[in-house]
Scaffold this motif. Sequence first.
Motif, mmCIF file in Angstrom:
data_model
loop_
_atom_site.group_PDB
_atom_site.id
_atom_site.type_symbol
_atom_site.label_atom_id
_atom_site.label_comp_id
_atom_site.label_asym_id
_atom_site.label_seq_id
_atom_site.Cartn_x
_atom_site.Cartn_y
_atom_site.Cartn_z
ATOM 1 N N ARG A 95 -24.448 -102.362 7.939
ATOM 2 C CA ARG A 95 -23.883 -101.111 8.442
ATOM 3 C C ARG A 95 -23.472 -101.256 9.908
ATOM 4 N NH1 ARG A 95 -24.974 -97.111 4.607
ATOM 5 N NH2 ARG A 95 -26.612 -97.717 3.131
ATOM 6 N N GLN A 96 -24.260 -101.985 10.676
ATOM 7 C CA GLN A 96 -23.875 -102.253 12.064
ATOM 8 C C GLN A 96 -22.504 -102.912 12.112
ATOM 9 O OE1 GLN A 96 -26.695 -104.499 14.456
ATOM 10 N NE2 GLN A 96 -28.429 -103.513 13.438
ATOM 11 N N LYS A 97 -22.327 -103.951 11.341
ATOM 12 C CA LYS A 97 -21.071 -104.693 11.350
ATOM 13 C C LYS A 97 -19.900 -103.786 10.987
ATOM 14 C CE LYS A 97 -23.044 -109.199 10.105
ATOM 15 N NZ LYS A 97 -23.109 -110.230 9.040
ATOM 16 N N ALA A 98 -20.104 -102.960 9.972
ATOM 17 C CA ALA A 98 -19.025 -102.077 9.528
ATOM 18 C C ALA A 98 -18.643 -101.074 10.610
ATOM 19 C CB ALA A 98 -19.449 -101.356 8.246
ATOM 20 N N ILE A 99 -19.637 -100.487 11.253
ATOM 21 C CA ILE A 99 -19.360 -99.512 12.309
ATOM 22 C C ILE A 99 -18.682 -100.191 13.494
ATOM 23 C CG2 ILE A 99 -20.461 -98.087 14.085
ATOM 24 C CD1 ILE A 99 -20.170 -96.640 11.480
ATOM 25 N N THR A 152 -15.001 -104.905 5.756
ATOM 26 C CA THR A 152 -15.701 -103.625 5.683
ATOM 27 C C THR A 152 -15.154 -102.764 4.549
ATOM 28 O OG1 THR A 152 -16.256 -103.628 8.035
ATOM 29 C CG2 THR A 152 -16.164 -101.482 6.949
ATOM 30 N N VAL A 153 -13.841 -102.789 4.356
ATOM 31 C CA VAL A 153 -13.219 -102.033 3.270
ATOM 32 C C VAL A 153 -13.679 -102.562 1.917
ATOM 33 C CG1 VAL A 153 -11.006 -101.507 2.165
ATOM 34 C CG2 VAL A 153 -11.222 -101.359 4.646
ATOM 35 N N VAL A 154 -13.984 -103.839 1.852
ATOM 36 C CA VAL A 154 -14.517 -104.416 0.613
ATOM 37 C C VAL A 154 -15.911 -103.867 0.331
ATOM 38 C CG1 VAL A 154 -15.332 -106.555 -0.477
ATOM 39 C CG2 VAL A 154 -13.184 -106.552 0.788
ATOM 40 N N ASN A 155 -16.716 -103.742 1.364
ATOM 41 C CA ASN A 155 -18.126 -103.413 1.199
ATOM 42 C C ASN A 155 -18.439 -101.923 1.153
ATOM 43 O OD1 ASN A 155 -18.875 -106.133 1.160
ATOM 44 N ND2 ASN A 155 -19.009 -106.230 3.389
ATOM 45 N N PHE A 156 -17.547 -101.099 1.691
ATOM 46 C CA PHE A 156 -17.806 -99.665 1.756
ATOM 47 C C PHE A 156 -16.588 -98.898 1.240
ATOM 48 C CE2 PHE A 156 -20.611 -101.551 4.872
ATOM 49 C CZ PHE A 156 -21.802 -100.854 4.693
ATOM 50 N N PRO A 202 -19.160 -92.894 4.990
ATOM 51 C CA PRO A 202 -19.472 -93.869 3.943
ATOM 52 C C PRO A 202 -20.334 -95.029 4.426
ATOM 53 C CG PRO A 202 -17.139 -93.324 3.918
ATOM 54 C CD PRO A 202 -17.706 -92.759 5.184
ATOM 55 N N VAL A 203 -20.236 -95.362 5.704
ATOM 56 C CA VAL A 203 -21.032 -96.457 6.248
ATOM 57 C C VAL A 203 -22.444 -95.985 6.556
ATOM 58 C CG1 VAL A 203 -21.258 -98.107 8.141
ATOM 59 C CG2 VAL A 203 -19.002 -97.606 7.180
ATOM 60 N N MET A 204 -22.572 -94.846 7.217
ATOM 61 C CA MET A 204 -23.898 -94.335 7.563
ATOM 62 C C MET A 204 -24.648 -93.838 6.340
ATOM 63 S SD MET A 204 -23.158 -92.428 11.186
ATOM 64 C CE MET A 204 -22.526 -93.367 12.580
ATOM 65 N N GLY A 205 -23.907 -93.317 5.366
ATOM 66 C CA GLY A 205 -24.514 -92.906 4.113
ATOM 67 C C GLY A 205 -25.099 -91.503 4.140
ATOM 68 N N ILE A 206 -25.318 -90.970 2.961
ATOM 69 C CA ILE A 206 -25.949 -89.666 2.779
ATOM 70 C C ILE A 206 -27.206 -89.891 1.946
ATOM 71 C CG2 ILE A 206 -25.715 -87.340 1.811
ATOM 72 C CD1 ILE A 206 -22.682 -87.640 2.153
#
Length: 240
Positions: A95-99, A152-156, A202-206
């Motif tokens: 998540r760090q990497k994506a943000i 990141t688009v691949v993963n989230f 979508p990265v931080m999540g719910i």
Amino acid sequence: MQKRGVVRAQVTVAPNHPGFRKEQPQHPLTDQGISLNELRLHEVVEKQTRTRGSMGRKPRFEPSFLDESYEQCRRLCAEYAKTFYLGTRLMTEERQKAIWAIYVWCRRTDELVDGPNAIHMSSTVLDRWEERLHDIFDGRPYDMLDAALTDTVVNFPLDIKPFQDMVEGMRMDIGKSRYENFRELFLYCYHVAGTVGVMSVPVMGIAPESRLSAQNIYSAALYLGIGNQLTNILRDVGEE
């Protein structure tokens, strides 16, 4: 080295909760605010509440190349957004990497109109930048920093619309210098800052146990971005 793969963003709502519904009442920041309905974000929320990434086919990157891409994003975030960067350190590694990748793309977009080369800004430049954005989402990054966002688009489950809306905010920057009312200003703030909130959920999540609908959570993230932008504007007014 950690095995790479699809990261589940946990963007889900609580069991038996009505979840995302178009007929739910909106909660604008003020009576003059703009709702998710008007911003046409319902489809974005629906897409981004999936548990898989947006890209069907994963591009092939050398692991060392991808590691360096994310490392460059980390360095830029640490240098230019120190407090924000400290907050990202509380997240999981993926998540760090994506943000960081999202932050860097947003910063580069903003620098088109506010950076050292802003004197060369034109609609043509923004058109080309938007084409590069489509290439990122299609798995064809232009440079190393673009590659981090492609991964990141691949993963989230990120949708392209908030990114496009931010580019539109840059068009507003070069084409308009005054806003006649708060509603116009509110719309501008959505494009240049509220979009970041929509990208980030979508990265931080719910949390699965959340009692709030996805729509309400996205609204809160959007309004947080808008509130930050309004604060920046007030600060600039005070300084000038």
